[in-house]
Design a protein around this motif. Structure first.
Motif, PDB file in Angstrom:
ATOM      1  N   GLY A 153     -41.598  20.859 -79.562  1.00 40.86           N
ATOM      2  CA  GLY A 153     -40.717  22.217 -79.628  1.00 40.86           C
ATOM      3  C   GLY A 153     -39.532  21.902 -79.001  1.00 40.86           C
ATOM      4  N   ALA A 157     -35.657  22.260 -80.601  1.00 42.98           N
ATOM      5  CA  ALA A 157     -34.821  23.334 -80.153  1.00 42.98           C
ATOM      6  C   ALA A 157     -33.479  22.295 -79.624  1.00 42.98           C
ATOM      7  CB  ALA A 157     -35.104  24.068 -79.041  1.00 42.98           C
ATOM      8  N   TRP A 229     -29.140  29.749 -81.614  1.00 39.79           N
ATOM      9  CA  TRP A 229     -29.581  28.362 -81.068  1.00 39.79           C
ATOM     10  C   TRP A 229     -30.389  28.733 -79.599  1.00 39.79           C
ATOM     11  CZ3 TRP A 229     -27.910  27.775 -76.029  1.00 39.79           C
ATOM     12  CH2 TRP A 229     -26.751  28.359 -75.542  1.00 39.79           C
ATOM     13  N   ARG A 232     -34.870  30.024 -79.023  1.00 44.15           N
ATOM     14  CA  ARG A 232     -35.672  28.926 -78.986  1.00 44.15           C
ATOM     15  C   ARG A 232     -35.517  27.888 -78.068  1.00 44.15           C
ATOM     16  NH1 ARG A 232     -40.491  29.017 -79.803  1.00 44.15           N
ATOM     17  NH2 ARG A 232     -40.004  30.571 -81.473  1.00 44.15           N
ATOM     18  N   SER A 236     -38.212  27.085 -74.991  1.00 43.85           N
ATOM     19  CA  SER A 236     -38.760  25.917 -75.061  1.00 43.85           C
ATOM     20  C   SER A 236     -38.586  25.108 -73.831  1.00 43.85           C
ATOM     21  CB  SER A 236     -38.250  24.962 -76.118  1.00 43.85           C
ATOM     22  OG  SER A 236     -38.310  25.615 -77.655  1.00 43.85           O
ATOM     23  N   LEU A 302     -39.904  33.557 -75.175  1.00 45.47           N
ATOM     24  CA  LEU A 302     -38.936  34.209 -76.524  1.00 45.47           C
ATOM     25  C   LEU A 302     -38.516  35.532 -75.988  1.00 45.47           C
ATOM     26  CD1 LEU A 302     -37.921  32.686 -78.769  1.00 45.47           C
ATOM     27  CD2 LEU A 302     -39.699  33.893 -80.342  1.00 45.47           C
TER      28      LEU A 302
END
Length: 500
Positions: A153, A157, A229, A232, A236, A302
């Motif tokens: 993840g 990202a 951008w 995430r 992460s 998130l």
């Protein structure tokens, strides 16, 4: 010269370099050195706040090469304010990281210090090319910090984050090259003087450079449509890294204020206020899409990341008003949103640690080990970030709404801010009910929240109370900072040989 101006750069530079050299030292020693260097920035930032309070532009000339020919550091109320909020945020993030998050990868604390070097340098530099240099320093450090802890993840990202910022860096260099080719300087105060005296035939190229810079700074600030951008990437990252990243979008917003007030400000002739028509719709759309993202979020981290996008839109609205009152409201809200966003990322990690395999997904899970404590902290943070009374988010929004006069701007701002606030309340209420009210019959995890991690989170949450209790002096300071930004004469005196 007052050498205190360069200390916010020298401290993280020397400690970061020392931590790299001593990378084989014990983890405990590296933690103590990093915490010492970071916490030393707070009293230093406090002293610089006092120093900037005399309303003079303090200049540090490196190598005694006088501007515009040498490298110049410049301290005013705005720069001092940004240094102060960065130091407070970083002090909590490094404390949280020192409880084990720094063990997930090598050289965490060295990278943390280099990140602070880039951020502090961006707030102090008076030169456009050195702004690019400090951007690159903080970005290179942030690439590694984002990937700290590894995992697919973070890799995905991180790839998007790196590629987009490399494109942004290329555009920054192109814009700087255009400005240097036309004016022969990159000192921001000198650029303001030369753009004001530019020939009409040069105006289109100067405007093109300005719009390129707006794209670059909009990417750093995560302004729609350049914000994709951020959610995430922030979700992460590890908790202390995400908390420190809460100041990253403010670096982009600061650059917009600094460059487009000095270089393309009121003295720029036909180019004065060239981006004002763009900022207003971008602010409204960024705020609205941030709220939609928060409502649609299926993970706690998130959700917190989309709240950062909401704060960017709110801050940009204050900047877009183009008035001292609007900018002062934005600066107060900046203090609030930076501290509370950082606190919520830390709090989300504390909650996730007690949810087992479910982690941050917003679904029903076993009861938390400390539901009352974490629930109370979540409730406090939710009220503050949503802008409900009596906490600092409410005061910031009231200041912003009062800054806009009757007319089309008021018709756009009031509904977006108020309805957006309602959407944030709905999103946070839904998350809170799933986290604290609804639970399965499974036994909760035994692990309790670490005391130092709790302290770091409470330290940032308490910032909302401080902003309320000390609202009058803080408001006076941000109003003076906004007024100083709009008075271009003292900045131009830096290169005209006036008193500094």
């Amino acid at each position: 010269m007052n050498h205190a101006l360069i200390l916010p750069l020298l401290l993280p530079l020397f400690f970061g370099s020392g931590l790299l050299i001593a990378h084989r030292a014990s983890p405990a020693l590296k933690r103590w050195l990093s915490v010492l260097a970071t916490w030393a920035l707070m009293p230093l930032a406090g002293w610089l706040l006092v120093l900037a309070g005399d309303d003079r532009i303090h200049v540090y000339v490196l190598g005694n090469w006088q501007p515009p020919f040498g490298i110049v550091l410049m301290l005013d109320r705005l720069g001092a304010l940004m240094l102060a909020v960065t130091s407070v945020l970083a002090s909590a993030a490094v404390l949280y990281a020192s409880r084990g998050d720094d063990d997930r990868g090598p050289n965490f604390h060295a990278l943390f210090q280099f990140q602070l070097l880039g951020i502090n340098g961006a707030f102090l530099t008076g030169d456009l090319f050195n702004l690019f240099v400090f951007f690159e320093i903080l970005l290179i450090a942030s690439y590694a910090l984002l990937l700290h802890g590894q995992g697919p993840g973070r890799a995905r990202a991180g790839l998007h984050y790196v590629v987009l910022n490399l494109v942004g860096s290329s555009l920054f260099l192109i814009a700087a090259a255009i400005l240097y080719g036309l004016t022969g300087t990159l000192n921001m105060a000198d650029l303001g003087v030369r753009v004001a005296a530019a020939e009409p035939s040069e105006a289109p190229l100067l405007a093109a450079a300005g719009f390129l810079l707006l794209v670059v700074f909009g990417l750093k600030a995560a302004i729609l449509p350049l914000h994709l951008w951020l959610p995430r990437a922030y979700a992460s990252a590890t908790a202390p890294v995400a908390a420190l990243f809460a100041i990253m979008t403010k670096v982009g917003l600061y650059a917009i204020v600094r460059v487009f007030s000095l270089v393309y400000g009121d003295a720029a002739g036909t180019l004065a206020g060239m981006i004002e028509a763009w900022l207003w719709p971008l602010a409204m759309l960024t705020l609205a899409f941030g709220v939609f993202g928060a409502l649609a979020a299926k993970e706690l981290q998130l959700l917190m990341a989309h709240l950062v996008v909401v704060s960017v839109g709110t801050l940009l609205a204050g900047i877009a008003l183009g008035s001292e009152q609007g900018l002062s409201a934005a600066l107060y809200y900046l203090l609030h949103s930076t501290l509370i966003s950082g606190a919520l990322f830390l709090l989300a990690d504390l909650i996730v640690r007690q949810r087992g395999e479910v982690e941050g997904r917003l679904v029903v899970s076993p009861a938390l080990r400390q539901p009352l404590l974490l629930g109370a902290m979540f409730f406090f943070g939710a009220i503050s970030v949503a802008g409900l009374p009596p906490l600092s988010g409410f005061l910031g929004k009231v200041m912003l709404l009062r800054a806009v006069g009757p007319g089309e701007q008021a018709l756009a701002l009031w509904p977006v801010v108020l309805i957006g606030g309602l959407g944030m309340v709905v999103a946070l209420s839904r998350a809170g009910s799933l986290l604290f009210w609804r639970a399965t019959d499974e036994a909760p995890l035994r692990e309790r929240a670490d005391g130092v991690r709790l302290l770091a989170c409470v330290w940032l949450l308490a910032g909302s109370l401080v902003l309320v209790v000390a609202a009058q002096p803080i408001q006076a300071y941000v109003q003076a900072a906004a007024a100083q930004v709009h008075q271009l004469g003292p900045y131009f005196d830096i290169v005209r040989g006036g008193a500094r």
